[in-house]
Design a protein around this motif. Structure first.
Motif, PDB file in Angstrom:
ATOM      1  N   ALA A 145     109.724  91.747  43.663  1.00 38.22           N
ATOM      2  CA  ALA A 145     108.510  91.111  44.180  1.00 38.22           C
ATOM      3  C   ALA A 145     108.829  89.734  44.754  1.00 38.22           C
ATOM      4  N   ILE A 146     109.745  89.028  44.135  1.00 31.97           N
ATOM      5  CA  ILE A 146     110.121  87.696  44.620  1.00 31.97           C
ATOM      6  C   ILE A 146     110.992  87.793  45.867  1.00 31.97           C
ATOM      7  N   GLY A 147     111.939  88.722  45.881  1.00 27.73           N
ATOM      8  CA  GLY A 147     112.888  88.798  46.979  1.00 27.73           C
ATOM      9  C   GLY A 147     112.484  89.708  48.121  1.00 27.73           C
ATOM     10  N   GLY A 148     111.471  90.580  47.909  1.00 20.61           N
ATOM     11  CA  GLY A 148     111.087  91.549  48.927  1.00 20.61           C
ATOM     12  C   GLY A 148     111.900  92.829  48.785  1.00 20.61           C
ATOM     13  N   VAL A 149     111.297  93.973  49.126  1.00 11.39           N
ATOM     14  CA  VAL A 149     111.994  95.241  48.944  1.00 11.39           C
ATOM     15  C   VAL A 149     111.360  96.309  49.835  1.00 11.39           C
ATOM     16  N   ALA A 236     108.651  89.416  50.762  1.00  8.39           N
ATOM     17  CA  ALA A 236     109.066  88.591  49.631  1.00  8.39           C
ATOM     18  C   ALA A 236     107.915  87.711  49.161  1.00  8.39           C
ATOM     19  N   GLY A 237     107.838  87.522  47.848  1.00  7.93           N
ATOM     20  CA  GLY A 237     106.856  86.598  47.287  1.00  7.93           C
ATOM     21  C   GLY A 237     105.516  87.206  46.935  1.00  7.93           C
ATOM     22  N   VAL A 238     105.382  88.539  46.966  1.00  2.87           N
ATOM     23  CA  VAL A 238     104.080  89.140  46.647  1.00  2.87           C
ATOM     24  C   VAL A 238     103.743  88.923  45.176  1.00  2.87           C
ATOM     25  N   LYS A 239     102.438  88.855  44.906  1.00  2.78           N
ATOM     26  CA  LYS A 239     101.969  88.610  43.548  1.00  2.78           C
ATOM     27  C   LYS A 239     101.399  89.889  42.944  1.00  2.78           C
ATOM     28  N   ASP A 240     101.324  89.942  41.637  1.00  7.58           N
ATOM     29  CA  ASP A 240     100.745  91.084  40.945  1.00  7.58           C
ATOM     30  C   ASP A 240      99.271  91.231  41.331  1.00  7.58           C
ATOM     31  N   GLY A 241      98.871  92.439  41.731  1.00  8.20           N
ATOM     32  CA  GLY A 241      97.492  92.686  42.138  1.00  8.20           C
ATOM     33  C   GLY A 241      97.214  92.383  43.599  1.00  8.20           C
ATOM     34  N   GLN A 242      98.186  91.856  44.334  1.00  6.09           N
ATOM     35  CA  GLN A 242      97.972  91.519  45.750  1.00  6.09           C
ATOM     36  C   GLN A 242      97.828  92.789  46.578  1.00  6.09           C
ATOM     37  N   ARG A 276     105.458  83.152  36.383  1.00  7.34           N
ATOM     38  CA  ARG A 276     105.047  82.683  37.701  1.00  7.34           C
ATOM     39  C   ARG A 276     103.758  81.882  37.604  1.00  7.34           C
ATOM     40  N   LYS A 277     103.702  80.802  38.353  1.00  5.90           N
ATOM     41  CA  LYS A 277     102.525  79.964  38.445  1.00  5.90           C
ATOM     42  C   LYS A 277     102.323  79.627  39.916  1.00  5.90           C
ATOM     43  N   GLY A 278     101.475  80.406  40.587  1.00  7.31           N
ATOM     44  CA  GLY A 278     101.334  80.270  42.029  1.00  7.31           C
ATOM     45  C   GLY A 278     102.621  80.751  42.688  1.00  7.31           C
ATOM     46  N   ASP A 279     103.205  79.917  43.550  1.00  8.61           N
ATOM     47  CA  ASP A 279     104.492  80.253  44.158  1.00  8.61           C
ATOM     48  C   ASP A 279     105.655  79.734  43.329  1.00  8.61           C
ATOM     49  N   ASN A 280     105.372  78.922  42.333  1.00  8.76           N
ATOM     50  CA  ASN A 280     106.430  78.386  41.478  1.00  8.76           C
ATOM     51  C   ASN A 280     106.809  79.402  40.397  1.00  8.76           C
ATOM     52  N   LEU A 281     108.088  79.456  40.067  1.00  5.95           N
ATOM     53  CA  LEU A 281     108.551  80.242  38.935  1.00  5.95           C
ATOM     54  C   LEU A 281     108.579  79.337  37.705  1.00  5.95           C
ATOM     55  N   THR A 282     108.478  79.944  36.538  1.00  6.21           N
ATOM     56  CA  THR A 282     108.490  79.166  35.297  1.00  6.21           C
ATOM     57  C   THR A 282     109.541  79.742  34.346  1.00  6.21           C
ATOM     58  N   VAL A 283     110.111  78.887  33.536  1.00  3.66           N
ATOM     59  CA  VAL A 283     111.065  79.307  32.512  1.00  3.66           C
ATOM     60  C   VAL A 283     111.025  78.290  31.377  1.00  3.66           C
ATOM     61  N   THR A 284     111.173  78.765  30.162  1.00 10.09           N
ATOM     62  CA  THR A 284     111.222  77.888  28.984  1.00 10.09           C
ATOM     63  C   THR A 284     112.639  77.915  28.426  1.00 10.09           C
ATOM     64  N   GLY A 326     113.084  74.048  45.090  1.00  8.43           N
ATOM     65  CA  GLY A 326     113.645  75.096  45.943  1.00  8.43           C
ATOM     66  C   GLY A 326     114.172  76.309  45.213  1.00  8.43           C
ATOM     67  N   LYS A 327     113.859  76.438  43.929  1.00  5.09           N
ATOM     68  CA  LYS A 327     114.356  77.569  43.148  1.00  5.09           C
ATOM     69  C   LYS A 327     113.230  78.537  42.754  1.00  5.09           C
ATOM     70  N   GLY A 328     112.093  78.427  43.443  1.00  2.98           N
ATOM     71  CA  GLY A 328     110.964  79.295  43.125  1.00  2.98           C
ATOM     72  C   GLY A 328     110.823  80.450  44.107  1.00  2.98           C
ATOM     73  N   ALA A 329     109.585  80.971  44.249  1.00  6.12           N
ATOM     74  CA  ALA A 329     109.311  82.106  45.134  1.00  6.12           C
ATOM     75  C   ALA A 329     109.155  81.644  46.580  1.00  6.12           C
ATOM     76  N   PRO A 330     109.410  82.534  47.544  1.00  5.46           N
ATOM     77  CA  PRO A 330     109.227  82.168  48.961  1.00  5.46           C
ATOM     78  C   PRO A 330     107.753  81.915  49.280  1.00  5.46           C
TER      79      PRO A 330
END
Length: 380
Positions: A145-149, A236-242, A276-284, A326-330
């Motif tokens: 979903a992030i990279g496109g397919v 690339a960059g599609v969201k769940d439910g889009q 994911r938070k908007g176009d930003n990716l998240t990690v803990t 620059g390390k998030g979703a397109p």
């Protein structure tokens, strides 16, 4: 405009309200089609006729353009709108000159029967119609979903029957011109005054043609479900439910009309590490007490790329979020969003003797400072 539509209540056929959503219409059609499909009730003529009516209703109401035209046509007849007989093209709108033809160009057929249009005949030209829109779904991994397919999608749409090529007649036969309306599809109804109204022919129900031997595949409707498998690129960059619109990938048009669109609803599987938070990716990421207290430089993973080094300042509290740009979703503009890194200060569940001694020494060094003192300042 189809002259048959105004006398049929497609909403009633599917059992939905006039303001029903596309999803409600689709759900109602699927249930009714399953209950009345000829394969489920072989030899049941009533079920065949009902299935035909259901398919026709869904073919109109599932297409936004056809549904709009149908609603306008029904409203016009309900309000009593008419033209003087003989004015313009023969009554209402272009009923006397145009027909959808169910996916078959009847102009050639009628021209051959009447020698190119002799006296007493009316010319009917099949009008091009846009194909119906098609709905589908795709389930993607988080990384795809992030990279496109590119995915293979199997779709089913209503198209011209492959057996009769849209005529509605059994192979080897052709519809005949309606003798009552002479192929116009309309008949004149006197109103008792200076004007006459045009209404669909009682004999052919506005089609202008009569099918004596219906096609066994489509039961005379001229339409049938067609299944296709196609390769579709998910950006690339599609969201769940889009819901993605792919122009021209829907059902084929009729009589040279353009194809409809394909709408794909995307479902994205969760990732074990990233969110994911908007176009930003998240990690803990976990950090130790000494790293948070004294400061450190830590390695942070990225999705599909090399790890990045992140500086954790001394005195960093638990839950603080840092940004790796620059390390998030397109994004839609071609740039990339950020990776939001939240630190989780780890508290060991067990301590060995040396560690316990160090923590106790730290407690003594705090000189009894109470971090909760401010909570009680000023009294209860």
């Amino acid at each position: 405009m189809n002259s048959e539509w105004f006398e049929k209540d497609f909403y009633q056929t599917l059992g939905v309200s006039k303001d029903a959503s596309a999803a409600e219409i689709k759900k109602a059609y699927r249930k009714l089609a399953r209950d009345h499909h000829p394969d489920a009730k072989p030899g049941d003529k009533a079920a065949e006729e009902k299935f035909k009516e259901i398919s026709e209703a869904y073919g109109v109401l599932s297409n936004a353009d056809k549904r709009k035209e149908y609603d306008e046509q029904r409203a016009m007849f309900a309000s009593g709108g008419f033209r003087p007989a003989g004015a313009g093209g023969g009554g209402f709108g272009d009923f006397g000159t145009t027909t959808s033809g169910g996916g078959f160009d009847f102009s050639d057929l009628l021209g051959g029967m009447f020698g190119g249009g002799g006296a007493g005949t009316r010319t009917r030209t099949a009008r091009a119609r846009r194909g119906a829109d098609v709905e589908s779904e795709a389930t993607l991994s988080f990384a795809d979903a992030i990279g496109g397919v590119t995915v293979a999608l199997r779709t089913t749409s209503d198209e011209a029957c492959p057996s009769c090529h849209g005529t509605g007649a059994r192979a080897g036969t052709v519809p005949r011109v309606c003798p009552h309306c002479e192929g116009s599809g309309m008949q004149t109804s006197a109103s008792g005054g200076l004007f006459a109204t045009m209404e669909p022919c009682d004999e052919c129900r506005g089609r202008g043609l009569v099918v004596d031997d219906p096609c066994p595949t489509c039961f005379g409707s001229g339409r049938a479900a067609s299944t296709h498998t196609m390769q579709v690129r998910i950006p690339a960059g599609v969201k769940d439910g889009q819901r993605i619109r792919l122009k021209g990938k829907g059902a084929k048009g009729e009589n040279g009309g353009p194809a409809g669109d394909l709408y794909v609803t995307v479902h994205v599987e969760p990732h074990t590490l990233f969110g994911r938070k908007g176009d930003n990716l998240t990690v803990t990421v976990p950090v130790t007490f000494d790293e948070a207290a004294l400061g450190a430089e830590i390695s942070v993973p990225t999705l599909g790329g090399a790890p990045v080094r992140l500086k954790v300042p001394a005195g960093t509290p638990n839950g603080r979020t840092f940004r790796a740009r620059g390390k998030g979703a397109p994004r839609k503009d071609g740039t990339k969003a950020d990776l939001l890194v939240t630190v989780d200060v780890q508290v060991p569940s067990e301590l060995d003797d040396a560690t316990r001694a160090a923590v106790e020494a730290y407690r003594e060094a705090r000189d009894g400072t109470d971090p909760r003192a401010a909570l009680f300042a000023g009294g209860a």
